[in-house]
Structures are given as C-alpha cells and as structure tokens.
Design an enzyme around this catalytic site. Structure first.
Site, mmCIF file in Angstrom:
data_model
loop_
_atom_site.group_PDB
_atom_site.id
_atom_site.type_symbol
_atom_site.label_atom_id
_atom_site.label_comp_id
_atom_site.label_asym_id
_atom_site.label_seq_id
_atom_site.Cartn_x
_atom_site.Cartn_y
_atom_site.Cartn_z
ATOM 1 N N ARG A 90 -32.134 1.060 -20.731
ATOM 2 C CA ARG A 90 -32.718 1.540 -19.297
ATOM 3 C C ARG A 90 -32.101 0.661 -18.226
ATOM 4 N NH1 ARG A 90 -38.896 1.749 -17.072
ATOM 5 N NH2 ARG A 90 -38.355 2.710 -15.055
ATOM 6 N N ASN A 144 -38.902 10.870 -21.948
ATOM 7 C CA ASN A 144 -37.861 11.321 -21.096
ATOM 8 C C ASN A 144 -36.528 11.568 -21.544
ATOM 9 O OD1 ASN A 144 -39.480 11.751 -18.444
ATOM 10 N ND2 ASN A 144 -40.048 9.544 -18.686
ATOM 11 N N CYS A 164 -45.990 15.461 -18.614
ATOM 12 C CA CYS A 164 -45.760 14.437 -17.772
ATOM 13 C C CYS A 164 -46.668 14.177 -16.989
ATOM 14 C CB CYS A 164 -44.378 14.905 -16.615
ATOM 15 S SG CYS A 164 -43.964 13.803 -15.533
ATOM 16 N N HIS A 194 -39.665 16.275 -13.282
ATOM 17 C CA HIS A 194 -39.404 15.328 -12.371
ATOM 18 C C HIS A 194 -38.382 16.053 -11.007
ATOM 19 C CE1 HIS A 194 -39.542 11.626 -14.902
ATOM 20 N NE2 HIS A 194 -40.640 12.076 -14.854
ATOM 21 N N TYR A 244 -40.042 11.688 -7.279
ATOM 22 C CA TYR A 244 -38.853 11.789 -7.698
ATOM 23 C C TYR A 244 -37.736 12.591 -6.681
ATOM 24 C CZ TYR A 244 -40.137 9.902 -12.454
ATOM 25 O OH TYR A 244 -40.583 9.020 -13.009
#
Length: 421
Positions: A90, A144, A164, A194, A244
């Site tokens: 990440r 995700n 989500c 998102h 987002y």
C-alpha cells in the site's frame, strides 16, 4: 451457522467481532473461523475476539487457522478482507504515482490498478477453493478494489456480493443530522464502488420524502467539511459525492497535499503496530478507541446486515451493495458491477430502480467502467500492454507519457506479485 473471515488476522477484525457480538440476534453465529497466513497476528486477534465474545455473553465458538480449506469447509458465508502485499505494498501504491503528478491512492488511479492486479488472482484462487469445499457458501467481498474484485468473482460464476462502508457511513451521518435512527434513513445511492453520489435521502424507505435539499441547506458546511470539498460545489451539484470523488474533483490539490505529508499507509502501519500491542493485552476485552481511526467504520453493521439477509435471517430489506448492473443503469453494460440500493435475500441482490442519472455523473461512471473492464482484463491475463491500456483509459491519468511511465513503475514495484512479469 458458521462464518469464515479470510484475512482474519487484520487489525480490522475486532470491529467485525464487536458487531457479531452485539448483533447476535440478527445473525446468530455458532462458529466463527478466522483464517490468516500470519500466525502471530492471528493469535493476537483471535485472543481478543474470544474475550470480546465472552464479555458480551456470546455463546459462539471462535476458531483460528492458517488452513484455508479447513477454515471454509461447511461455512455458510465467507467474508474476504485480505490485503495482498500488506501495508508495504500500500505504501508503494500511494507514493510512486506521485512521481508523475498523479494521485497516489490504494483504490483508484495507478495505485488502485496495482492493487487489483495483485488481488484478483488471489481472490479467485480462494473462491475456487471455497467452491470445491463448500459450493453453497456465499462470498462477501470487502477486499478493495471492491468493484473490480466483485466483478471477477461474479464473472467466474461465484455466489458473491461486494460490500463497502461508504453508504452506511453516510446513513449514520444523515441520521444524526436529522435526529432519527439510522434504520429510518434510505439513501438514493448510485454509482460504482468508490465513485458514488447520494442523490436523495429519504425517511422510511425508497418512497419517502427526499430530505437531501433540507440537509444541504441546513448542514451543507458540515457535510462539505467532512468531504474536504467546498460548500459551493455541493450547492451547485445538489447531491453529496462520496469522499473518493475528491480525487477527481480536486485532483491537483490532492496531489499537492499528498506530496507534503506522510502517506496514509505509513499512518495506518503505525496504528497497526499500536493496535497489535493493545490486542496482546490479556485484559483487553473490547475494541479499542484507536480502531475507529483505522478505517472501515460501521463495517461490522453492514456485514452483519448483508450476511443475515443472504442467509435468510433478519437483515434489512434494502441495502447498498456491489452487484451486476442488469439494466439498472442503461448507459452501462449489464455485466458492469454497480453500487446501488438493492433488495437482498437468499437468492442474492437485485438492484432497485434508479431515477435518470445526470450526464455529469453518468459520463464519469461510463469512463471508469471502461477502465475497470481493462483493469480486470490485465488482472486476469497479464501483460505490459494490457496494464498500459488500463492506465491510459483512467480519467485520472489519460496521457500516454504518464501511462508509459506508470506502467513501468507498477510492474517494477509489484513484480513479486505478478506471475507474468
């Protein structure tokens, strides 16, 4: 009832455990299995999970294992919450795209594609093993990028629904502002994972009065501050975009911010270290307050509600989920995965009818859906050219020089996770 959580060693898991304990009348779990390849994390999380169940008087049994096949055998539902490559991957997703002036984020843009390429093959392998061991089990995907991962699962014929926490967060927020309970609030929630907008906020169900204009008029400053977007934008749109959407509506501003502060991945990694120390304390028997800053707020309530409905229990009749479009949004293919209100039951999720979507949002949804098509193709078949095509199609990238450079960076940083590289 037996439930299995793949990625059960996640620091998220106590949030989920707390929800299972509190909402046991909605979802009466008899056995909860936590599966994770990291035995040291699994021991800490599993120990806390047992103490949370004991404190709240939950009679269910908690089992921990690193054996996936044993863990999913006989499960009624399997929840996926894994992170391939961990926080280290990440951290890369959130940093190298910035070198090209593109947003660095783990679920959208170049970082989101990298995560999809690492994740889709692993999730499909897990799902095939679930199907061999227990073909009737539902798969609930919280991993995700949820839209792309859920589409991969559905395309492969699995019984899957994506989940989500964005919608349930808005539901709680709006309920507080209106002075009602969350169950009173029904969202007109439309988009892709998102990439969603709240176009209506209704009381009592899909036919209730739309109170969104009232909310924007009386609480627009508060809502805008939560989204880090200007109030004037919400007034002009007349809807509430998910946070987002800031990556699209204020891309360059976000890039400047990301270049001048520690990455979210580094912040989360530090939180995880602190949380694991807390979980090791044998006196701790509840989720710590720090967990609220980790992310995934209200995940447990959403997961319990969805699992209860899929398994024939007492879940809410309508829930926001990720599932096949099937004509709901006529400007998208039937097999696109959308995130909307759906009627959820033992046969799965059926999207509710959606009012005509403003071209301002429909155009962006169509663009990102095309990107997701190409991203899934790259995840399933590999190859540098497929990665380049997906990056070039993304509205946050779009320029061939950026797509070329980002392709090289993505492959270089993820080679150990890409079988074809």
């Amino acid at each position: 009832m037996k439930l299995t959580v793949v990625g059960g060693g996640s620091t998220y898991t106590p949030e989920l455990i707390d929800g299972f304990a509190r909402l046991r009348d909605t979802l009466p779990v008899e056995e909860l299995v936590l599966v994770d390849p990291a035995p040291e994390r699994l021991e800490l999380v599993g120990g806390l999970a047992g103490r949370i169940f004991a404190k709240q008087g939950h009679p269910g049994k908690i089992v921990t294992t690193s054996d996936l096949d044993a863990g999913v055998e006989g499960a009624d539902a399997v929840l996926l919450q894994l992170r391939v490559g961990g926080q280290a991957a990440r951290e890369q997703d959130e940093t190298w795209p910035l070198e090209c002036g593109c947003v660095g984020q783990e679920t959208t843009g170049a970082g989101g594609l990298a995560k999809a390429l690492r994740t889709v093959p692993v999730v499909l392998d897990i799902a095939e093993r679930v199907r061999r061991t227990n073909p009737d089990a539902w798969i609930i995907d919280f991993t995700n990028p949820v839209g792309i991962v859920t589409r991969a699962l559905l395309q492969a014929g699995h019984k899957a629904v994506g989940l989500c926490n964005v919608a349930i967060g808005f539901q709680r927020k709006f309920a507080g502002l209106l002075g009602v309970t969350p169950n009173d609030v029904h969202l007109d929630h439309v988009g892709l994972n998102h990439l969603t907008w709240e176009t209506g906020v209704r009381l009592g169900g899909p036919e209730g009065e739309n109170l969104l204009p009232k909310l924007l008029g009386e609480h627009g400053d508060d809502i805008a501050a939560d989204l880090s977007l200007p109030r004037v934008l919400l007034d002009r749109l007349g809807v509430v975009p998910s946070y987002y959407l800031r990556y699209f509506y204020a891309h360059d501003e976000v890039v400047r911010e990301l270049r001048t502060k520690p990455s979210r991945a580094s912040q989360v990694a530090e939180m995880e270290r602190e949380l694991l120390k807390m979980y090791a304390d044998p006196a701790l028997d509840e989720k710590p307050a720090l967990l609220a800053k980790r992310g995934g707020a209200y995940y447990s309530e959403a997961a319990v509600d969805l699992a209860a409905s899929l398994l024939g229990g007492g879940g809410s009749p309508y829930q926001v989920v990720n599932t096949y479009n099937k004509g709901t949004l006529p400007f998208l293919p039937d097999d696109a995965v959308i995130e909307v209100q759906a009627a959820v039951g033992a046969k799965g999720a059926t999207p509710l009818a959606v009012a005509e979507v403003d071209p301002l949002y429909a155009g962006l949804m169509a663009n990102v859906t095309a990107y997701e098509d190409l991203a899934l193709e790259a995840a399933l078949r590999g190859g540098r050219d497929r990665v380049f095509r997906a990056l070039l199609s993304h509205p946050l990238i779009g320029q061939y020089e950026y797509a070329e450079a980002l392709t090289d960076q993505l492959i270089a940083h993820n080679r150990e996770h890409l079988a074809w590289a």
